[in-house]
Scaffold this active site. Structure first.
Site, PDB file in Angstrom:
ATOM      1  N   LYS A  45    -167.840  -7.684  -7.479  1.00 56.55           N
ATOM      2  CA  LYS A  45    -166.548  -7.990  -7.302  1.00 56.55           C
ATOM      3  C   LYS A  45    -165.536  -6.813  -8.120  1.00 56.55           C
ATOM      4  O   LYS A  45    -164.553  -6.316  -7.600  1.00 56.55           O
ATOM      5  CB  LYS A  45    -165.905  -9.309  -7.935  1.00 56.55           C
ATOM      6  CG  LYS A  45    -166.739 -10.420  -7.039  1.00 56.55           C
ATOM      7  CD  LYS A  45    -166.226 -11.970  -7.271  1.00 56.55           C
ATOM      8  CE  LYS A  45    -166.908 -12.883  -6.459  1.00 56.55           C
ATOM      9  NZ  LYS A  45    -166.405 -14.243  -6.803  1.00 56.55           N
ATOM     10  N   ASP A  75    -160.298 -16.254  -5.405  1.00 55.76           N
ATOM     11  CA  ASP A  75    -161.059 -17.256  -6.022  1.00 55.76           C
ATOM     12  C   ASP A  75    -160.047 -18.036  -6.802  1.00 55.76           C
ATOM     13  O   ASP A  75    -160.522 -19.259  -6.844  1.00 55.76           O
ATOM     14  CB  ASP A  75    -161.770 -16.470  -7.035  1.00 55.76           C
ATOM     15  CG  ASP A  75    -163.094 -15.681  -6.254  1.00 55.76           C
ATOM     16  OD1 ASP A  75    -163.682 -16.366  -5.169  1.00 55.76           O
ATOM     17  OD2 ASP A  75    -163.844 -14.726  -6.731  1.00 55.76           O
TER      18      ASP A  75
END
Length: 281
Positions: A67, A103
Site C-alpha cells: 500500500k 480502508d
C-alpha cells in the site's frame, strides 16, 4: 463494449475474497468486468502493475504489503490517500495511476452502520503503523475518537504515522514495551500482520475495560489469535475485518463505476462462509 479489467495486488494474495466480492457487485449492478488476484512481491510490484495496465487494466486494489509503495508511484492521489500515505485503490487515467484509500471509510461504515457502534470519545489504541494502519488512522480521527495511541514494533514507524496525522493533541506514538503503563482503552484495533503469519501479540489485560471494542482488520484465520485474546480479557464487543473488506470494496467499486453497490447481501453470504464470530453490543 469490451470487458473492463480490474485486479487486486498483494503478496500473498491467493486467498483474497476481493474477486468474489467484486463479481457479486458486478452481477448486482449489471456491469461487465473481469477481476482477478495478482501476486506481486514488493520488488516486482511496479513491473507487474505496468504489465497489467498494458493489458488493459483500468483499476486495481492493493493489499499488504504494497500500500505504501502504491502511494509512491501515483502521479495523482486523493486527500485521504495523502493523509494516509498509503493507497489501496488505483485508477488508470490518461496513462497514469490515480491513488485513493478506501480502508478508513470502509472500517468506519462497518463499525457504525452495520455494527451500530459509536466511535465518538473512545480512547483508541492502534496496533501497527504499516499500510493498513495508515489507511484507517485518519478516518478514526474524523469519526471523533478522543485520543489515538499508535504502537509498532519499529517505533520510528509509529512516530512517523503520528506526525503525519498532524493532530498532536490527539494522535501520539508510544513504545510497545510501555503498553502496561498506558491505562485502558475503549477501542483497540489490530492492524498488524501477526495473525496472518502465525505470530502472537503480547498484550496486557490492563488495556481493556467494560466498554472496550476490539477490532482486527484481518478476517478468517488471521483474526483468530487477537480476537481470542480480546474475548479472554472480557472485551464487550469483538469484530473482525470482513465487514471492512466489503465496505472498502464497495467504495472502490463506486470510484471505478460511478455506482455504489448494496453491501448487506454480499456481507451476509461471506459471513456465513467465514466462521469467525462477531459480537457487538
Amino acid at each position: 463494449m469490451s470487458t473492463r479489467r480490474y485486479a487486486v495486488f498483494g503478496h500473498p494474495v491467493a486467498q483474497s475474497l476481493s474477486p468474489r466480492i467484486h463479481a457479486a457487485f458486478a452481477r448486482q449492478t449489471g456491469i461487465d468486468l473481469e477481476y482477478t488476484a495478482i501476486d506481486a512481491e514488493p520488488a516486482d510490484f511496479v513491473a507487474a502493475l505496468e504489465r497489467f495496465a498494458a493489458d488493459g487494466g483500468g483499476g486495481a486494489n492493493v493489499t499488504l504489503p504494497l500500500k505504501e509503495a502504491a502511494f509512491a508511484l501515483c502521479q495523482h492521489s486523493s486527500e485521504r490517500a495523502r493523509r494516509a500515505g498509503a493507497v489501496n485503490t488505483l485508477t488508470r487515467n490518461d496513462g497514469h495511476w490515480h491513488g485513493d484509500n478506501t480502508d478508513g471509510v470502509g472500517l468506519v461504515r462497518d463499525l457504525t452502520d452495520r455494527q451500530g457502534l459509536d466511535l465518538r470519545a473512545r480512547r483508541t489504541l492502534l496496533l501497527g503503523a504499516g499500510g493498513a494502519a495508515r489507511g484507517v488512522a485518519p478516518a478514526l480521527l474524523d469519526a471523533g475518537v478522543e485520543e489515538l495511541i499508535i504502537v509498532n514494533r519499529t517505533p520510528e514507524r509509529a512516530d512517523a504515522l503520528a506526525d503525519a496525522l498532524g493532530e498532536p493533541e490527539r494522535a501520539h506514538s508510544r513504545y510497545w514495551e510501555s503498553l502496561r503503563d498506558e491505562g485502558d482503552f475503549e477501542l483497540i484495533i489490530n492492524a498488524t500482520s501477526a495473525g496472518r503469519s502465525g505470530g502472537h501479540l503480547p498484550l496486557p489485560s490492563t488495556l481493556t475495560n467494560s466498554r472496550t471494542l476490539a477490532v482486527d482488520l484481518s478476517y478468517g484465520e488471521g483474526a483468530i489469535a487477537f480476537l481470542a485474546w480480546a474475548r479472554s480479557v472480557g472485551c464487550r464487543s469483538v469484530v473482525d475485518g470482513l465487514g471492512m473488506l466489503v465496505e472498502q470494496a464497495a467504495e472502490s467499486f463506486r470510484i471505478w463505476h460511478g455506482v455504489r453497490p448494496d453491501t448487506d447481501a454480499v456481507y451476509a453470504a461471506l459471513r456465513e462462509q467465514n466462521a469467525i464470530l462477531v459480537t457487538a453490543d
